[in-house]
Design a protein around this motif. Structure first.
Motif, PDB file in Angstrom:
ATOM      1  N   LEU A 327     -59.330-154.197  84.226  1.00  0.00           N
ATOM      2  CA  LEU A 327     -58.506-153.319  83.388  1.00  0.00           C
ATOM      3  C   LEU A 327     -58.637-151.866  83.831  1.00  0.00           C
ATOM      4  O   LEU A 327     -57.656-151.110  83.841  1.00  0.00           O
ATOM      5  N   LEU A 328     -59.837-151.467  84.222  1.00  0.00           N
ATOM      6  CA  LEU A 328     -60.035-150.109  84.733  1.00  0.00           C
ATOM      7  C   LEU A 328     -59.270-149.912  86.037  1.00  0.00           C
ATOM      8  O   LEU A 328     -58.704-148.844  86.269  1.00  0.00           O
ATOM      9  N   SER A 329     -59.263-150.942  86.878  1.00  0.00           N
ATOM     10  CA  SER A 329     -58.528-150.859  88.144  1.00  0.00           C
ATOM     11  C   SER A 329     -57.033-150.728  87.907  1.00  0.00           C
ATOM     12  O   SER A 329     -56.349-149.952  88.583  1.00  0.00           O
ATOM     13  N   VAL A 330     -56.516-151.484  86.946  1.00  0.00           N
ATOM     14  CA  VAL A 330     -55.086-151.407  86.637  1.00  0.00           C
ATOM     15  C   VAL A 330     -54.733-150.050  86.058  1.00  0.00           C
ATOM     16  O   VAL A 330     -53.646-149.512  86.318  1.00  0.00           O
ATOM     17  N   ALA A 331     -55.631-149.470  85.263  1.00  0.00           N
ATOM     18  CA  ALA A 331     -55.381-148.135  84.713  1.00  0.00           C
ATOM     19  C   ALA A 331     -55.220-147.109  85.833  1.00  0.00           C
ATOM     20  O   ALA A 331     -54.298-146.282  85.823  1.00  0.00           O
ATOM     21  N   LYS A 332     -56.109-147.164  86.836  1.00  0.00           N
ATOM     22  CA  LYS A 332     -55.975-146.263  87.991  1.00  0.00           C
ATOM     23  C   LYS A 332     -54.696-146.552  88.765  1.00  0.00           C
ATOM     24  O   LYS A 332     -54.029-145.630  89.246  1.00  0.00           O
ATOM     25  N   LEU A 333     -54.373-147.833  88.890  1.00  0.00           N
ATOM     26  CA  LEU A 333     -53.168-148.230  89.618  1.00  0.00           C
ATOM     27  C   LEU A 333     -51.913-147.661  88.956  1.00  0.00           C
ATOM     28  O   LEU A 333     -51.036-147.104  89.627  1.00  0.00           O
ATOM     29  N   ILE A 334     -51.818-147.789  87.643  1.00  0.00           N
ATOM     30  CA  ILE A 334     -50.627-147.317  86.929  1.00  0.00           C
ATOM     31  C   ILE A 334     -50.546-145.798  86.959  1.00  0.00           C
ATOM     32  O   ILE A 334     -49.453-145.225  87.054  1.00  0.00           O
ATOM     33  N   ASP A 335     -51.679-145.120  86.887  1.00  0.00           N
ATOM     34  CA  ASP A 335     -51.661-143.654  86.998  1.00  0.00           C
ATOM     35  C   ASP A 335     -51.123-143.234  88.362  1.00  0.00           C
ATOM     36  O   ASP A 335     -50.339-142.276  88.473  1.00  0.00           O
ATOM     37  N   GLY A 336     -51.542-143.944  89.413  1.00  0.00           N
ATOM     38  CA  GLY A 336     -51.000-143.645  90.735  1.00  0.00           C
ATOM     39  C   GLY A 336     -49.522-143.968  90.834  1.00  0.00           C
ATOM     40  O   GLY A 336     -48.756-143.241  91.484  1.00  0.00           O
ATOM     41  N   TYR A 337     -49.107-145.059  90.189  1.00  0.00           N
ATOM     42  CA  TYR A 337     -47.688-145.433  90.179  1.00  0.00           C
ATOM     43  C   TYR A 337     -46.864-144.389  89.425  1.00  0.00           C
ATOM     44  O   TYR A 337     -45.753-144.030  89.856  1.00  0.00           O
ATOM     45  N   LEU A 338     -47.397-143.892  88.324  1.00  0.00           N
ATOM     46  CA  LEU A 338     -46.702-142.844  87.572  1.00  0.00           C
ATOM     47  C   LEU A 338     -46.515-141.588  88.421  1.00  0.00           C
ATOM     48  O   LEU A 338     -45.479-140.921  88.342  1.00  0.00           O
ATOM     49  N   ALA A 339     -47.525-141.270  89.238  1.00  0.00           N
ATOM     50  CA  ALA A 339     -47.411-140.096  90.110  1.00  0.00           C
ATOM     51  C   ALA A 339     -46.303-140.282  91.144  1.00  0.00           C
ATOM     52  O   ALA A 339     -45.641-139.306  91.530  1.00  0.00           O
ATOM     53  N   GLU A 340     -46.082-141.515  91.584  1.00  0.00           N
ATOM     54  CA  GLU A 340     -45.021-141.786  92.562  1.00  0.00           C
ATOM     55  C   GLU A 340     -43.638-141.715  91.931  1.00  0.00           C
ATOM     56  O   GLU A 340     -42.725-141.073  92.463  1.00  0.00           O
ATOM     57  N   ILE A 341     -43.471-142.375  90.798  1.00  0.00           N
ATOM     58  CA  ILE A 341     -42.136-142.406  90.181  1.00  0.00           C
ATOM     59  C   ILE A 341     -41.800-141.102  89.484  1.00  0.00           C
ATOM     60  O   ILE A 341     -40.636-140.860  89.155  1.00  0.00           O
ATOM     61  N   ALA A 342     -42.801-140.241  89.240  1.00  0.00           N
ATOM     62  CA  ALA A 342     -42.538-138.963  88.580  1.00  0.00           C
ATOM     63  C   ALA A 342     -41.631-138.077  89.425  1.00  0.00           C
ATOM     64  O   ALA A 342     -40.978-137.167  88.891  1.00  0.00           O
ATOM     65  N   ARG A 343     -41.552-138.341  90.721  1.00  0.00           N
ATOM     66  CA  ARG A 343     -40.698-137.534  91.607  1.00  0.00           C
ATOM     67  C   ARG A 343     -39.214-137.883  91.463  1.00  0.00           C
ATOM     68  O   ARG A 343     -38.360-137.174  92.007  1.00  0.00           O
ATOM     69  N   ASP A 344     -38.935-138.965  90.756  1.00  0.00           N
ATOM     70  CA  ASP A 344     -37.556-139.406  90.581  1.00  0.00           C
ATOM     71  C   ASP A 344     -36.887-138.566  89.491  1.00  0.00           C
ATOM     72  O   ASP A 344     -37.301-138.582  88.324  1.00  0.00           O
ATOM     73  N   ARG A 345     -35.833-137.849  89.858  1.00  0.00           N
ATOM     74  CA  ARG A 345     -35.143-136.985  88.892  1.00  0.00           C
ATOM     75  C   ARG A 345     -34.436-137.799  87.804  1.00  0.00           C
ATOM     76  O   ARG A 345     -34.167-137.281  86.719  1.00  0.00           O
ATOM     77  N   ASN A 346     -34.132-139.074  88.092  1.00  0.00           N
ATOM     78  CA  ASN A 346     -33.428-139.911  87.109  1.00  0.00           C
ATOM     79  C   ASN A 346     -34.369-140.634  86.152  1.00  0.00           C
ATOM     80  O   ASN A 346     -33.903-141.340  85.254  1.00  0.00           O
ATOM     81  N   LEU A 347     -35.674-140.467  86.344  1.00  0.00           N
ATOM     82  CA  LEU A 347     -36.631-141.120  85.449  1.00  0.00           C
ATOM     83  C   LEU A 347     -36.681-140.369  84.128  1.00  0.00           C
ATOM     84  O   LEU A 347     -36.989-139.181  84.084  1.00  0.00           O
ATOM     85  N   THR A 348     -36.405-141.082  83.054  1.00  0.00           N
ATOM     86  CA  THR A 348     -36.391-140.445  81.741  1.00  0.00           C
ATOM     87  C   THR A 348     -37.817-140.233  81.234  1.00  0.00           C
ATOM     88  O   THR A 348     -38.755-140.935  81.638  1.00  0.00           O
ATOM     89  N   LEU A 349     -37.947-139.276  80.330  1.00  0.00           N
ATOM     90  CA  LEU A 349     -39.256-138.990  79.753  1.00  0.00           C
ATOM     91  C   LEU A 349     -39.773-140.179  78.953  1.00  0.00           C
ATOM     92  O   LEU A 349     -40.968-140.496  78.986  1.00  0.00           O
ATOM     93  N   SER A 350     -38.897-140.860  78.262  1.00  0.00           N
ATOM     94  CA  SER A 350     -39.312-142.007  77.453  1.00  0.00           C
ATOM     95  C   SER A 350     -39.870-143.136  78.331  1.00  0.00           C
ATOM     96  O   SER A 350     -40.854-143.785  77.961  1.00  0.00           O
ATOM     97  N   SER A 351     -39.258-143.348  79.495  1.00  0.00           N
ATOM     98  CA  SER A 351     -39.759-144.383  80.399  1.00  0.00           C
ATOM     99  C   SER A 351     -41.152-144.029  80.913  1.00  0.00           C
ATOM    100  O   SER A 351     -42.032-144.896  81.005  1.00  0.00           O
ATOM    101  N   PHE A 352     -41.351-142.771  81.240  1.00  0.00           N
ATOM    102  CA  PHE A 352     -42.654-142.308  81.710  1.00  0.00           C
ATOM    103  C   PHE A 352     -43.712-142.495  80.629  1.00  0.00           C
ATOM    104  O   PHE A 352     -44.807-143.018  80.888  1.00  0.00           O
ATOM    105  N   ILE A 353     -43.378-142.096  79.422  1.00  0.00           N
ATOM    106  CA  ILE A 353     -44.341-142.185  78.318  1.00  0.00           C
ATOM    107  C   ILE A 353     -44.622-143.628  77.944  1.00  0.00           C
ATOM    108  O   ILE A 353     -45.774-144.016  77.696  1.00  0.00           O
ATOM    109  N   ASP A 354     -43.589-144.452  77.903  1.00  0.00           N
ATOM    110  CA  ASP A 354     -43.777-145.862  77.526  1.00  0.00           C
ATOM    111  C   ASP A 354     -44.692-146.580  78.517  1.00  0.00           C
ATOM    112  O   ASP A 354     -45.567-147.351  78.105  1.00  0.00           O
TER     113      ASP A 354
END
Length: 558
Positions: A327-354
């Motif tokens: 679970l700790l590994s997945v938490a780090k994985l998702i944080d890294g994934y969020l950093a990648e998709i955060a560069r997408d201008r079409n990503l909504t704030l709600s999707s990021f937060i959810d």
């Protein structure tokens, strides 16, 4: 007879299996001429002899009998000849199927794959990079010792030459024998996918190969080991899922892949999770699919946790996290994934937060990765409102930031003012706790840092009350403060005689934040809630107070 009646020198046999070459073999045998059989022509000759009814009833030792002896004594005992013969059966259907040549070839191949690698004496193809435990040393090794180094998956490359339908039947036979590890089955399927699936997206979805690629992906999925926890790596499964989406594989295949991936998500990398989105999605990557995978992973983890605590006392969330490192590994994985998709201008704030909320708070021991993702999102989405920036920053806990991340956040102009103040405040609480612990236990200084967070929690409430009290005093002296714009600098110089808890760079930032906050008027007070007032700023009258009073004031604020 028909040719003689028509005085024709040519005979046309349209349905004759194997064609003229197979007929020539049968004719030579009838006239007692030497016939050469090998793995490439034996199936055609066998089918032709069956067509001509060259059985023992006609003549003892007829061609059918002799070919069967050759198959059983030579072909089916050879590893590579069995594979070659199986490949030639494709063009001789349904004769090769009715004569059970295909079935006997498959059984011969499957039986040989189950042989102990130590007992393998025949040649095989193995061009892949050898793993360290399976590495065969050529120099200075005796012949018998080389056999012991034969890898368990020695056979996977040779059967990759088979067409998908024959390959499927071979793999089903291999699995049915029950003597093959799931990891070897997974390696075989991976090798076959690499061999036949094109690298480019255009080739995958081209009309000429679309049906073949779809059938190939669906076949590989159905051949995956029944134990979903072993076999193929999570990286391979995610790549297979990407291809399945591109070629339009059926829903059941994609669903099976999602379930398998969710059970091994902790093994994945950020790059593996970057699954391209499909219409009508407007984002670059399929965030909804990743969120679905994470939710299923959490369901599996919760199910495993429930099984672990049967007959035991229930434990809290912290115990759950500490007992499940995945679970700790997945938490780090998702944080890294969020950093990648955060560069997408079409990503909504709600999707990021959810997606961020899918990970339990207790699974994030450090919030540096989450802070990085939030910072990137703020940078790529500069048009966020004040409320939206406050909402996304509410995802992280400033108390769980490392020292480096805190120093970066303290100078980050994209963060709301209140968040920066909180970062500076808790850094001072942490520093104060460290100093106090070292002073109280000088002999145990090496172990003092382990209780830093606990000290911070105990000190935070008291320090916050003192800070609010002094902030209210500062508001009373607001008018006097405006007359002396250089007060912060003066206090900085006077404070050198006392304990300097704030780094000089952070103090300058804090003073700057104070001036900016007051410059906007009283409408900043609701956001700051008192904590946005600069603890390094004081009224002119306070600068001439005694040194001990000044030190006491700075210590209580921190």
């Amino acid at each position: 007879m028909k040719a003689n009646e028509e005085s024709d020198d040519e005979i046309h046999m349209v349905d004759f299996p194997g064609g003229p070459k197979a007929f020539e073999i049968c004719a030579k045998f009838c006239y007692g001429m030497t016939v050469t059989l090998n793995a490439y022509n034996v199936v055609a000759a066998r089918c032709a002899a069956e067509y001509l009814e060259m059985t023992e009833d006609i003549d003892r030792g007829n061609l059918i009998f002799k070919i069967e002896v050759f198959l059983n004594s030579s072909i089916f005992r050879s590893w590579k000849d069995s594979i070659i013969v199986l490949q030639t059966t494709k063009s001789l259907l349904p004769w090769s199927e009715d004569l059970k040549i295909i079935g006997r070839c498959i059984d011969s191949i499957a039986s040989k794959t189950s042989v102990n690698p130590v007992n393998i004496t025949w040649s095989y193809t193995y061009n892949r990079k050898l793993a360290e435990p399976d590495k065969i040393v050529e120099d200075g090794v005796k012949f018998p010792e080389k056999f012991e180094s034969v890898p368990k998956d020695w056979w996977v490359e040779d059967i990759c030459e088979l067409e998908i339908d024959l390959y499927k039947r071979v793999m089903i036979s291999v699995k049915s024998k029950g003597r093959m590890d799931g990891s070897v089955i997974g390696e075989a399927l991976k090798t076959y996918a690499v061999r036949w699936l094109p690298d480019s997206v255009d080739a995958l979805v081209s009309d000429a190969h679309a049906w073949r690629n779809t059938s190939l992906v669906e076949t590989i999925v159905c051949l995956l080991p029944s134990d979903k926890g072993v076999g193929c790596s999570c990286s391979f499964l995610l790549k297979l899922l990407k291809v399945a989406i591109l070629v339009g594989a059926d829903e059941s295949s994609r669903e099976d892949l999602v379930n398998r991936i969710s059970m091994k998500l902790h093994e994945a990398s950020v790059t593996d999770l970057l699954i391209p989105s499909r219409s009508p999605q407007i984002t670059t990557y399929d965030v909804e699919l990743v969120q679905c995978i994470v939710n299923r992973f959490l369901m599996h983890e919760k199910s495993n946790w429930d099984m672990d605590v049967v007959g035991k006392n229930e434990k809290g969330a912290d115990s759950f996290v500490l007992g499940h490192g995945s679970l700790l590994s997945v938490a780090k994985l998702i944080d890294g994934y969020l950093a990648e998709i955060a560069r997408d201008r079409n990503l909504t704030l709600s999707s990021f937060i959810d997606l961020s909320h899918t990970i339990p708070q207790s699974a994030r021991l450090v919030h540096d990765g989450l802070y990085k993702a939030i910072d990137i999102y703020l940078k790529e989405h500069p048009n966020l409102t004040k409320v939206e920036r406050k909402k996304i920053c509410g995802l992280m806990d400033v108390k769980k930031l490392s020292i480096d991340a805190s120093m970066h956040a303290a100078q980050n102009e994209r963060l709301p003012l209140r968040v920066v103040v909180q970062v500076l405040f808790f850094e001072q609480v942490r520093a104060s706790a460290n100093v106090r612990s070292i002073n109280n236990n000088p002999r145990d200084a090496s172990r003092s840092t382990t209780n830093t967070d606990e000290e911070c929690e105990k000190t935070a409430a008291e320090s916050c009350r003192t800070l609010k009290k002094q902030m209210s005093q500062m508001r009373i002296k607001e008018e006097e403060f405006r007359k002396n714009g250089k007060l912060a600098k003066k206090n900085s110089k006077n404070g050198r005689s006392g304990i300097q808890l704030l780094p000089s760079r952070s103090r300058r930032i804090f003073d700057k934040l104070w001036v900016v906050g007051k410059g906007h008027g009283d409408n900043k007070s609701s956001e700051s809630s008192g904590s946005s007032q600069s603890p390094t700023s004081m009224a002119p009258g306070d600068t001439k107070s005694s040194g001990s009073s000044s030190r006491h004031r700075r210590h209580s604020i921190s």
